[in-house]
Design an enzyme around this catalytic site. Sequence first.
Site, mmCIF file in Angstrom:
data_model
loop_
_atom_site.group_PDB
_atom_site.id
_atom_site.type_symbol
_atom_site.label_atom_id
_atom_site.label_comp_id
_atom_site.label_asym_id
_atom_site.label_seq_id
_atom_site.Cartn_x
_atom_site.Cartn_y
_atom_site.Cartn_z
ATOM 1 N N TRP A 375 0.822 -1.207 0.000
ATOM 2 C CA TRP A 375 0.000 0.000 0.000
ATOM 3 C C TRP A 375 0.857 1.260 0.000
ATOM 4 C CZ3 TRP A 375 -1.289 3.082 4.716
ATOM 5 C CH2 TRP A 375 -0.360 2.862 5.752
ATOM 6 N N ASP A 376 2.167 1.089 0.249
ATOM 7 C CA ASP A 376 3.090 2.224 0.243
ATOM 8 C C ASP A 376 2.916 3.071 -1.009
ATOM 9 O OD1 ASP A 376 3.952 0.305 2.038
ATOM 10 O OD2 ASP A 376 6.077 0.604 1.647
ATOM 11 N N GLU A 505 0.983 -2.321 12.590
ATOM 12 C CA GLU A 505 1.142 -3.775 12.632
ATOM 13 C C GLU A 505 1.494 -4.297 14.017
ATOM 14 O OE1 GLU A 505 3.924 -4.635 9.541
ATOM 15 O OE2 GLU A 505 2.548 -4.005 7.946
ATOM 16 N N LYS A 617 3.516 0.582 15.933
ATOM 17 C CA LYS A 617 4.674 0.521 15.044
ATOM 18 C C LYS A 617 4.747 1.784 14.198
ATOM 19 C CE LYS A 617 6.800 -2.343 11.420
ATOM 20 N NZ LYS A 617 6.572 -3.448 10.451
ATOM 21 N N GLN A 618 3.582 2.301 13.808
ATOM 22 C CA GLN A 618 3.531 3.482 12.953
ATOM 23 C C GLN A 618 2.197 4.179 13.151
ATOM 24 O OE1 GLN A 618 3.721 0.464 9.850
ATOM 25 N NE2 GLN A 618 2.442 1.781 8.603
#
Length: 843
Positions: A375-376, A505, A617-618
Amino acid sequence: MIDRDRFPVDPWRLVETRWSPEDTGLTETVFSVGNGYVGLRGNHPEGRHAAEHGTFINGFHETWPIRHAEQAYGFAEVGQTIVNVPDPKVIRVYVDDEPLSLDIADVREYERAVDFRRGVYTRRILWVTPSGKEVLLETERLTSFEERHLVAQRMTVTVLNADAPVTISSQVVNRQDGEDVYGAIKPSPTAVGSGFDPRKAEKIPDRVLLPQEYWRDGERSALSYRVANSGMSLAVVTDHRVETGNGFEARGAIEPDVAKHVYRVHAKAGVPTTITKFVAYHTSRGVPPRELIDRGRRTLDRALDVGYDTIVERQRAFMDGFWERSDVRIPGHDDIQQATRWCLFQLAQAAARADGWGVPAKGLTGSGYGGHYFWDTEVYVLPFLMYTTPLWARNALRMRTMMLPAARRRAAQLNEAGALFPWRTINGEEASAYYAAGTAQYHINADVSYALAKYVRATGDQDFLQREGADVLVETARLWATLGFWRTADGEETFHIHGVTGPDEYTTVVNDNLYTNVMARYNLRAAARVVREMAANAPDAYRALVDRVKMDPGEPEAWERAADAIVIPFEESFGIHPQDSLFLQREVWDLEHTPASQRPLLLHFHPLVIYRFQVLKQADVVLALFLQGNHFSPEQKLADFEYYDPLTTGDSTLSAVVQSILAAEVGYQDLAREYFEHALYVDLADLHNNTSDGVHVASAGGVWTALVCGFGGMRDHFGELSFDPRLPVDWPELSFPLLWHGAQLRVTVRRDILRVEHQHGDEVEFRVRGTLYSVSAGEAVDVALNGQGPVRHGRPTLRKFEGLRREDGTALEPVVPAGNQDPVPVITTAIPVIVDPSHERIS
């Protein structure tokens, strides 16, 4: 952060002035060249001392059966990984039969560089041989943007102070199947003992490239292969030209995995010998290798007709156009300018000539993540492409439209209607073996649809939307309609989506993930709107769409009803949006007191340990606040940012850019600058210790977004262009080009003024902090600015939330998971035995 003696600041080049064996993997990555189709790591031409001899072609991959320890229905079945194609970079030099080897050579002068304006890798070395001969070696290397199948290299060798016998050996070597330039077998990857890292590519132990036709004819040679399991085919055709006033003899050899062209030169003092090497790569999903060889011949014939100098000139012309459309200028900060241009150059190298393939997470600079598309691309890379070079964005989106049949099959396999795009893939099939952090990330559907709608909004490309894009919107909306379900309480119907994973994640398989629900809502509404607009304004295209996707007239209404009722979690007592329905019930991870030696968490804690905590994580909720910022109030954005920022590890390189954008918007301007610089140097300074695996392309794309949307304050909500800038306090100016519906703009932000210059195209309307303006071609509009938005000092901490209690009455108390400070090693023998640190046997 960066050794500026070794890597000096140069706004238009990345330069290395001293070779070091200590960070070979890093420098191979950052000095890579590519064009979106083929990429070459920055290996030295001697072909020695490499962390990874890498040459990669976008989409060219091998497959293998995924063997799960415990199989279950619907698990991904076929793995995919990018293939390391035959290496053309090797040009070895011998003087008096002594080889140049950087680890032992007496190198008096050294410079290696990538020139962003020319799109060319260069290296200049002055080598003094053991016998005292001074040898100047000058190397250039490029992957052509104009002729995407073409790689061109040139090496000039001059013995400055004596006559000498010089041998130049140009080679193409198949490294994928275990042979180095000497023909020796490399050690098994498992023998290295580097430890587990899920970010690295899979290693295939069996033969991958099966030799087909190969030959040598004078200065031209060909190698060709078929990939063992995927069935893809490849041809590499090479030709050479020699220019010198010295006498020389040419010889060669050809084998299935090595092509050699050797030139024995009777070098006179001061007389240069130049070898120019042209290489053509052609690949296919099934075309016979012989036909690919013929294509390679034609590619080389064209290159030889125009010559190397013209190829370099055309490369410069291509890059001139790119920088005219793309250059973000930061006057007075040459270090930031250099790093920014390096990032933008990586985006061109990853996407320019992908031509219908995707943009791999590492581009073509390394084998990290197996060459997969994530998806980046849609969330972090496509915004840059669509606002600077829309054709590249359209090509990247076409990769998704071509994957639609596979996505339909995947949705059916998971008992859903419509289509489900794979979390990670090359060929369109799901390749993620870990469903909790892979397939469960259903938000990939909304990410693709968001990027598609955003592209159409920015470009006005109705043709692409009506012929291909609308199918994606319809099929992704259908999935949300069946994945979600309805509940009624107190007479109110609500729509829920359970069992999904958001961008974070470290929190998996949850109910009503906020990011997923917010983006699904957008997807559902966009699909309904597009279908209705096509029915009203393009009836022929609408009827064709209905025939293609077998759409029922009542579906758009059902999508809108679900979108209007979808649950967006909000916790009144905390004043924030929970990341999911149970997120606030988890314990809070105390990141402030977690040792640096235990970061990133994914390499030091079992996933189940991480999943029990509030730790990210993000950015997850914060990403939703940016992408769908028009659905959240300024007060909500501030509260959410202040809660989630202390919980975010930044273990993903996708995080810092989003945190920078939201920090700037809500007023943490120093923190925004800190996060921006982390993203800016994530590869150049190897901040995540894995740049050797390849460039973090999405982070490079996010750097553009942080500059334009974070500090430049650009938004396009509801298809309206607007600006609310946040210029860093020590930046005198920020300037960037922007393409909006075919109109070329340049936006300049200073402390007291925002200027929009219109270079060509139709009139453009835009807002600055709510006020509407318009500008026509050849004009400029200056808008006075009253400051750069709110200013908040420091950084958020969870102390603000101390004393708050969850619904069950418990208080938030940050903790670090116990038991991992001094782990007990486990030794597996015939009878499992656990040994404690004192080496006393425990039964």
